[in-house]
Design a protein around this motif. Sequence first.
Motif, mmCIF file in Angstrom:
data_model
loop_
_atom_site.group_PDB
_atom_site.id
_atom_site.type_symbol
_atom_site.label_atom_id
_atom_site.label_comp_id
_atom_site.label_asym_id
_atom_site.label_seq_id
_atom_site.Cartn_x
_atom_site.Cartn_y
_atom_site.Cartn_z
ATOM 1 N N LEU A 3 70.738 -22.150 -13.320
ATOM 2 C CA LEU A 3 70.523 -23.588 -13.211
ATOM 3 C C LEU A 3 69.243 -24.004 -13.931
ATOM 4 O O LEU A 3 68.235 -23.305 -13.877
ATOM 5 C CB LEU A 3 70.425 -24.004 -11.747
ATOM 6 C CG LEU A 3 71.660 -23.765 -10.873
ATOM 7 C CD1 LEU A 3 71.349 -24.128 -9.427
ATOM 8 C CD2 LEU A 3 72.852 -24.558 -11.381
ATOM 9 N N PHE A 4 69.310 -25.168 -14.588
ATOM 10 C CA PHE A 4 68.153 -25.715 -15.298
ATOM 11 C C PHE A 4 67.898 -27.129 -14.790
ATOM 12 O O PHE A 4 68.801 -27.968 -14.817
ATOM 13 C CB PHE A 4 68.414 -25.725 -16.811
ATOM 14 C CG PHE A 4 68.708 -24.364 -17.376
ATOM 15 C CD1 PHE A 4 67.684 -23.534 -17.782
ATOM 16 C CD2 PHE A 4 70.017 -23.912 -17.472
ATOM 17 C CE1 PHE A 4 67.948 -22.270 -18.299
ATOM 18 C CE2 PHE A 4 70.294 -22.656 -17.983
ATOM 19 C CZ PHE A 4 69.260 -21.821 -18.398
ATOM 20 N N PRO A 5 66.699 -27.413 -14.295
ATOM 21 C CA PRO A 5 66.408 -28.742 -13.726
ATOM 22 C C PRO A 5 66.621 -29.862 -14.735
ATOM 23 O O PRO A 5 66.207 -29.769 -15.894
ATOM 24 C CB PRO A 5 64.944 -28.638 -13.324
ATOM 25 C CG PRO A 5 64.672 -27.173 -13.176
ATOM 26 C CD PRO A 5 65.537 -26.500 -14.200
ATOM 27 N N LEU A 12 69.708 -22.461 -3.290
ATOM 28 C CA LEU A 12 70.609 -23.028 -4.281
ATOM 29 C C LEU A 12 71.141 -21.945 -5.215
ATOM 30 O O LEU A 12 72.336 -21.941 -5.566
ATOM 31 C CB LEU A 12 69.883 -24.107 -5.079
ATOM 32 C CG LEU A 12 70.751 -25.019 -5.944
ATOM 33 C CD1 LEU A 12 71.847 -25.676 -5.123
ATOM 34 C CD2 LEU A 12 69.882 -26.070 -6.622
ATOM 35 N N ARG A 13 70.292 -21.007 -5.596
ATOM 36 C CA ARG A 13 70.718 -19.909 -6.464
ATOM 37 C C ARG A 13 71.771 -19.052 -5.775
ATOM 38 O O ARG A 13 72.785 -18.678 -6.379
ATOM 39 C CB ARG A 13 69.503 -19.065 -6.863
ATOM 40 C CG ARG A 13 69.827 -17.989 -7.911
ATOM 41 C CD ARG A 13 68.573 -17.323 -8.440
ATOM 42 N NE ARG A 13 67.832 -16.626 -7.394
ATOM 43 C CZ ARG A 13 66.637 -16.999 -6.947
ATOM 44 N NH1 ARG A 13 66.051 -18.074 -7.443
ATOM 45 N NH2 ARG A 13 66.026 -16.308 -5.998
ATOM 46 N N ASP A 14 71.553 -18.770 -4.488
ATOM 47 C CA ASP A 14 72.543 -17.993 -3.739
ATOM 48 C C ASP A 14 73.853 -18.757 -3.599
ATOM 49 O O ASP A 14 74.941 -18.159 -3.639
ATOM 50 C CB ASP A 14 71.997 -17.652 -2.351
ATOM 51 C CG ASP A 14 70.869 -16.628 -2.387
ATOM 52 O OD1 ASP A 14 70.691 -15.987 -3.444
ATOM 53 O OD2 ASP A 14 70.172 -16.479 -1.365
ATOM 54 N N TYR A 15 73.760 -20.059 -3.461
ATOM 55 C CA TYR A 15 74.962 -20.879 -3.290
ATOM 56 C C TYR A 15 75.840 -20.840 -4.539
ATOM 57 O O TYR A 15 77.048 -20.586 -4.459
ATOM 58 C CB TYR A 15 74.568 -22.319 -2.966
ATOM 59 C CG TYR A 15 75.733 -23.272 -2.905
ATOM 60 C CD1 TYR A 15 76.563 -23.315 -1.792
ATOM 61 C CD2 TYR A 15 76.014 -24.136 -3.966
ATOM 62 C CE1 TYR A 15 77.656 -24.181 -1.734
ATOM 63 C CE2 TYR A 15 77.086 -25.007 -3.920
ATOM 64 C CZ TYR A 15 77.903 -25.025 -2.803
ATOM 65 O OH TYR A 15 78.981 -25.884 -2.755
ATOM 66 N N VAL A 16 75.233 -21.110 -5.717
ATOM 67 C CA VAL A 16 76.050 -21.187 -6.937
ATOM 68 C C VAL A 16 76.553 -19.813 -7.372
ATOM 69 O O VAL A 16 77.524 -19.722 -8.137
ATOM 70 C CB VAL A 16 75.283 -21.857 -8.095
ATOM 71 C CG1 VAL A 16 74.913 -23.277 -7.730
ATOM 72 C CG2 VAL A 16 74.059 -21.054 -8.516
ATOM 73 N N LYS A 33 65.243 -24.940 -0.820
ATOM 74 C CA LYS A 33 64.533 -23.881 -1.515
ATOM 75 C C LYS A 33 65.362 -23.384 -2.702
ATOM 76 O O LYS A 33 66.588 -23.370 -2.656
ATOM 77 C CB LYS A 33 64.239 -22.732 -0.558
ATOM 78 C CG LYS A 33 63.290 -23.112 0.576
ATOM 79 C CD LYS A 33 63.033 -21.932 1.501
ATOM 80 C CE LYS A 33 62.084 -22.324 2.627
ATOM 81 N NZ LYS A 33 61.833 -21.196 3.559
ATOM 82 N N GLU A 34 64.657 -22.979 -3.760
ATOM 83 C CA GLU A 34 65.327 -22.529 -4.979
ATOM 84 C C GLU A 34 66.284 -21.371 -4.710
ATOM 85 O O GLU A 34 67.390 -21.322 -5.251
ATOM 86 C CB GLU A 34 64.272 -22.120 -6.015
ATOM 87 C CG GLU A 34 64.869 -21.707 -7.356
ATOM 88 C CD GLU A 34 63.805 -21.331 -8.360
ATOM 89 O OE1 GLU A 34 64.134 -20.585 -9.301
ATOM 90 O OE2 GLU A 34 62.646 -21.776 -8.200
ATOM 91 N N LYS A 35 65.878 -20.434 -3.858
ATOM 92 C CA LYS A 35 66.730 -19.283 -3.565
ATOM 93 C C LYS A 35 68.028 -19.710 -2.868
ATOM 94 O O LYS A 35 69.096 -19.150 -3.136
ATOM 95 C CB LYS A 35 65.991 -18.274 -2.688
ATOM 96 C CG LYS A 35 66.793 -16.999 -2.407
ATOM 97 C CD LYS A 35 66.009 -16.023 -1.558
ATOM 98 C CE LYS A 35 66.766 -14.700 -1.379
ATOM 99 N NZ LYS A 35 68.110 -14.899 -0.792
ATOM 100 N N LEU A 93 68.806 -34.282 -6.343
ATOM 101 C CA LEU A 93 68.293 -33.291 -7.281
ATOM 102 C C LEU A 93 69.407 -32.980 -8.275
ATOM 103 O O LEU A 93 70.574 -32.845 -7.888
ATOM 104 C CB LEU A 93 67.903 -32.007 -6.544
ATOM 105 C CG LEU A 93 66.809 -32.124 -5.485
ATOM 106 C CD1 LEU A 93 66.822 -30.892 -4.579
ATOM 107 C CD2 LEU A 93 65.454 -32.284 -6.135
ATOM 108 N N ASN A 94 69.057 -32.849 -9.551
ATOM 109 C CA ASN A 94 70.071 -32.642 -10.586
ATOM 110 C C ASN A 94 69.723 -31.430 -11.445
ATOM 111 O O ASN A 94 68.567 -31.251 -11.844
ATOM 112 C CB ASN A 94 70.177 -33.892 -11.463
ATOM 113 C CG ASN A 94 70.562 -35.119 -10.669
ATOM 114 O OD1 ASN A 94 71.693 -35.254 -10.243
ATOM 115 N ND2 ASN A 94 69.608 -36.014 -10.452
#
Length: 342
Positions: free
Chosen positions: A30-32, A7-11, A3-5, A40-41
């Motif tokens: 982050l920008f896909p 990954l956002r919380d991780y970075v 989930k996007e959240k 996923l990059n």
Amino acid sequence: MLKEKQLRDYVNGYSFQNAMGLRGYEEINLFPLGCGEYNLNYSFVHPITGKRLVLRVSTASQMHLERQAEYEYFALKDLEPSGRTPRAVFCDDSKKQLPYGVTVMEWLPGAPLNYQRDIRTAAEILADIHSLKVPESTRIIRREAPTQGIYDECLAMAQHYLEWDRADKRACGLIDTLITETGGLPLKETSGAPVCIVNTELNSGNFLINPDGKSYLIDWEKPLLSEPAQDLAHFLVPTTTFWKTDTILTPEEIATFADNYIAAVGDRMDTSTVRERLALFFKVTCLRGITWCAMAMREYSEPGRALRNEITFKKIQAYLAPDFLSNILDNYVRKDFLCGRA
């Protein structure tokens, strides 16, 4: 699925921020960049240095590795002296905060390879990578009989499709014939070719071409210690060139590429076996492309796949069409692709 959240919380969490050398909490956006079949990059700008970096999330391992991200990270470390690959910055394969491994590497500029315009540049890139001395401490896996190893991999991939109750019967018959005829080649014979680091996934989108500067090869998901012809064949076969483009190279173009590669290597590595081994790898690599598509067809057709690319799915369907399979069998497996003789 990630989930996007998450990954956002991780970075923007302490561990990642600390690893990136950030003072306190500096927000990272982050920008896909797009996704592969198993990754996923994203790109992001380091808040302090201003450098653009790539964050890669490994969602699965085609090599059946427990630590896929770590494998890629250390491979990039080995490849760094070539100057042709991204510099690895960070790796977290603990899966403590995310369900997948993460690698951070430098972002590199460039456009995808154009087979008509950039084929000499590709030969120079591969020459620089292959002639690199392999570190004694490398963690990259070695195959003693690489053509046999590829063939065995093909058998495993094909089986997923051949035993599927929804498999196309005509495609199954042609795949069976490809397997039988390729299996009759001298796959277990050793060549005495030098061992080098090979990428094994040389489609046009993995090259970053800069006409006025240095060009690169990215996406080191499945590197191996093998012989140069493995990469050269994968770069040249129709199952690769037709994947991201609609290009199929002529025998003359293939022969010219081999000449350019040998010239670019120069005296840095023994290339005396390249042409002979290229002919053998070419045939077994065609089978690899077909059987990968067969396996992927089943994966794409069943629920539960983490990533799905519709453009990829259409290509998979095209590769399993009877006309395409017959062309590979008649013109590339049954014939000498360099001179067209049966």
